[in-house]
Write an enzyme that holds these catalytic residues in place. Structure first.
Site, PDB file in Angstrom:
ATOM      1  N   HIS A   9      61.594  13.698   0.924  1.00 43.47           N
ATOM      2  CA  HIS A   9      60.775  13.715   2.142  1.00 43.47           C
ATOM      3  C   HIS A   9      61.279  12.750   3.203  1.00 43.47           C
ATOM      4  O   HIS A   9      61.156  13.008   4.389  1.00 43.47           O
ATOM      5  CB  HIS A   9      59.307  13.481   1.786  1.00 43.47           C
TER       6      HIS A   9
ATOM      7  N   CYS B 234      60.188  28.222   4.538  1.00 44.70           N
ATOM      8  CA  CYS B 234      60.109  26.961   5.289  1.00 44.70           C
ATOM      9  C   CYS B 234      60.751  25.789   4.544  1.00 44.70           C
ATOM     10  O   CYS B 234      60.706  24.665   5.020  1.00 44.70           O
ATOM     11  CB  CYS B 234      58.666  26.649   5.656  1.00 44.70           C
TER      12      CYS B 234
HETATM   13  C1  PEP Z   1      58.965  22.980  -0.016  1.00 45.76           C
HETATM   14  O1  PEP Z   1      58.578  22.559  -1.111  1.00 45.76           O
HETATM   15  O2  PEP Z   1      59.982  23.693   0.137  1.00 45.76           O
HETATM   16  C2  PEP Z   1      58.234  22.632   1.214  1.00 45.76           C
HETATM   17  C3  PEP Z   1      58.536  23.171   2.368  1.00 45.76           C
HETATM   18  O3  PEP Z   1      57.245  21.706   1.110  1.00 45.76           O
HETATM   19  P1  PEP Z   1      57.502  20.132   0.976  1.00 45.76           P
HETATM   20  O4  PEP Z   1      58.974  19.885   1.237  1.00 45.76           O
HETATM   21  O5  PEP Z   1      56.644  19.466   1.976  1.00 45.76           O
HETATM   22  O6  PEP Z   1      57.100  19.858  -0.427  1.00 45.76           O
END
Ligand code: PEP
Ligand code: MG
Length: 567
Positions: free
Chosen positions: A188, A500
């Site tokens: 993240h 996404c």
């Molecule tokens: C994912 O897991 O691909 C996603 C878009 O959510 P995050 O990265 O916030 O877990």
């Protein structure tokens, strides 16, 4: 001196080094030679000056009534104590101790004397003295963690790791770059750094460079290199490289208003992933067709308590006004495991990545979920709202979510508060979700594929563990087949499907995703225009051929070769 790292966020960054988490408490045990004494005494004085300055800065932020204030005041008094200074300077001169050894020995003696006093209140101060000694040693070693509120110049921060909550509190105005010892590109922090346009190097073992606070650094996150104290010639070369990069990205701005369409006329909906209101403005400015993923937990990380319904409603309305009719996909709180929140007491779980997280957490905590849902439902009067739940595995969870939505509707009606229609969807990010699509799709308006977690859970490989993500990448035959299966199923049930995860933010991979039949992608803001340019300069037919070839690959290496070797 230079070192390589993994590029978490591209670009070049110039600035002074600042350690924010790690401190070097190493005591230099070697005995000095006579000619080294004066220099070592100067290091001691500089360390003391630096630490006192930092403590004074902390004092200014505190209420003089609080206990911490008095503790810091007595630390400053001790550091100003002339007798203590003389003792340390003497042991450097006469016992030929290094500055750090002189500090350790002198403070230890002092702490010991205090601890032998009968009064427990006074004796407990011994521990504080030992702690102060460690901080002074770190200051002499040039790795004292700085108070970032007092930055006044361009800074590159060095840390073992930074959580998304810590990232949210960084004074980004002065942070030109980030170097972490850990991390992977789907961590993240990397996602946040990239969205904020801050170059970042991950998995960079910078301890080996002996970097001191204030020393000049350059991050070259085009080629993945950290330069420590580069000479003028190298700095000039890297400045030119930065200029070229800026020219290249500025050139992309010319396609902002253009439709995202392949040369043979195939249209793609390109949306943006955002974490706050500033991101929404940026998304609009670069021509995004809306927000395909609003990570609401990132927006909440600034707060020391959970924002109430009204505050969240205001944020959603602001975003919808900026988007002016384009969709805002609000993902409900996705906390737990790698995304702790400052105001949430993390449950003690053996295995948090497989624990109470994502929608499980929300369903267990209606006190957080319901205000967020009501805020999103009320905001429907201001624009196009889509509500999306993370980490949903099975239709039973959808049943539970729908009953909470019904409760929220009823509570709004009872209070005579209006709300409108919204699309309801989920993220597909676990193998169970994929296999359960036939039972879940009839309940949904849309789905979005989260390849970051989908890869983590399909491969049983922690997404923030770089050594695993190298061997178990998202661009692999298993994940490709999974995406293909999801897209096929969604089409069969006539439910719109988007992707996404960070895989869609890799310009080289985007032709493959479009060739697989995805006509909506939601991507990292920083990559948006590059991706658009890739789509606009390719042929849909060729993207389909590429996808066909890619699906036939049974091994990671030839698959990656096929995708990355394309010009
Ligand atoms: C994912 O897991 O691909 C996603 C878009 O959510 P995050 O990265 O916030 O877990
Ligand atoms: Mg996820």
């Amino acid at each position: 001196m230079s070192l390589t790292g993994i590029i978490g966020s591209t670009g070049l960054a110039f600035g002074q080094a600042v350690h924010i988490i790690e401190q070097d408490y190493k005591v230099d045990l070697h005995l000095l030679r006579k000619h080294e004494v004066t220099e070592e005494q100067a290091r001691l004085k500089e360390g003391v000056r630096h630490l006192v300055q930092l403590l004074q800065a902390s004092l200014q932020q505190l209420n003089p009534e609080c206990e911490n204030y008095q503790l810091i005041e007595s630390d400053i008094l001790l550091l100003d104590d002339q007798e203590l200074h003389a003792e340390m300077l003497n042991s450097i001169e006469h016992q030929r101790y290094s500055a750090t050894l002189a500090v350790q020995r002198t403070f230890d003696t002092h702490a010991y004397e205090i601890e032998s006093i009968q009064d427990p209140m006074i004796a407990s101060r011994g521990q504080d003295i030992r702690h102060l000694s460690s901080r002074l040693i770190a200051a002499i070693n040039g790795t004292l963690s700085w108070n970032l509120d007092y930055l006044t110049q361009s800074t590159i921060i060095l840390a073992h790791d930074i959580t998304p909550a810590e990232f949210a509190l960084l004074p980004t105005k002065y942070i030109s770059g980030i170097v972490l010892e850990t991390g992977s590109i789907t961590s993240h922090t990397a996602i946040l750094a990239s969205a904020a346009g801050i170059p970042a190097l991950l998995d960079c073992q910078y301890q080996s460079l002996n970097i001191r606070n204030g020393q000049p650094l350059v991050i070259d996150a085009i080629d993945g290199i950290l330069h420590h104290m580069p000479d003028d010639e190298l700095v000039e070369k890297l400045r030119r490289k930065q200029l070229e990069e800026v020219t290249r990205t500025n050139a992309l701005l010319t396609i902002t208003g253009q439709e995202t369409q392949t040369l043979d006329g195939h249209s793609v909906s390109l949306l943006a992933n955002v974490g706050n209101i500033n991101d929404v403005t940026r998304a609009k400015d670069i021509g995004s067709l809306g927000v395909g993923l609003f990570r609401t937990e990132f927006m909440l990380m600034h707060d020391s308590e959970y924002p109430n319904e009204q505050k969240q409603y205001q944020t959603f309305c602001d975003a919808l006004h900026i988007l002016n009719g384009m969709p805002l996909t609000i993902r409900t709180l996705d906390v737990g495991a790698d995304k702790p929140l400052p105001f949430v007491q993390a449950a003690q779980e053996e295995n948090p990545a497989l624990g109470i997280r994502g929608c499980r957490y929300s369903l267990d905590h209606p006190q957080y979920l319901k205000p967020q849902l009501k805020a999103a439902m009320r905001a429907t009067n201001h624009g196009l709202v889509k509500i999306m739940f993370p980490m949903v595995n099975q239709v039973e969870e959808i049943d539970l979510i729908k009953s909470v939505i019904e409760e929220c509707k009823q509570e709004l009606i009872n209070n005579d508060i209006g709300y409108g229609n919204f699309d309801f969807g989920i993220m597909v990010e676990t193998p169970a979700a994929v296999l359960n699509l036939p039972s879940m799709l009839p309940e949904l308006d849309f789905i979005s594929i989260g390849t970051n977690d989908l890869t983590q859970y399909s491969m049983a490989a922690d997404r923030s563990n770089l050594s695993l993500s190298k061997s178990f990448p998202a661009l692999s035959p298993a994940i490709l087949k999974t995406i293909d299966l999801i897209v096929t199923q969604a089409k069969q049930y006539d439910v719109s499907v988007s992707l996404c995860g960070e895989l869609a933010s890799d310009p080289k991979v985007v032709p493959l995703l479009i060739g697989l039949g995805l006509s909506e992608l939601s991507v990292n803001l920083n990559k948006f225009l590059e991706i658009k340019s890739t789509i606009c300069s390719g042929d849909y037919n060729q993207f389909q051929e590429l996808a066909e070839k890619a699906l036939k690959q049974t091994r990671i290496q030839p698959l990656q070769q096929l995708i990355y070797a394309r010009t």
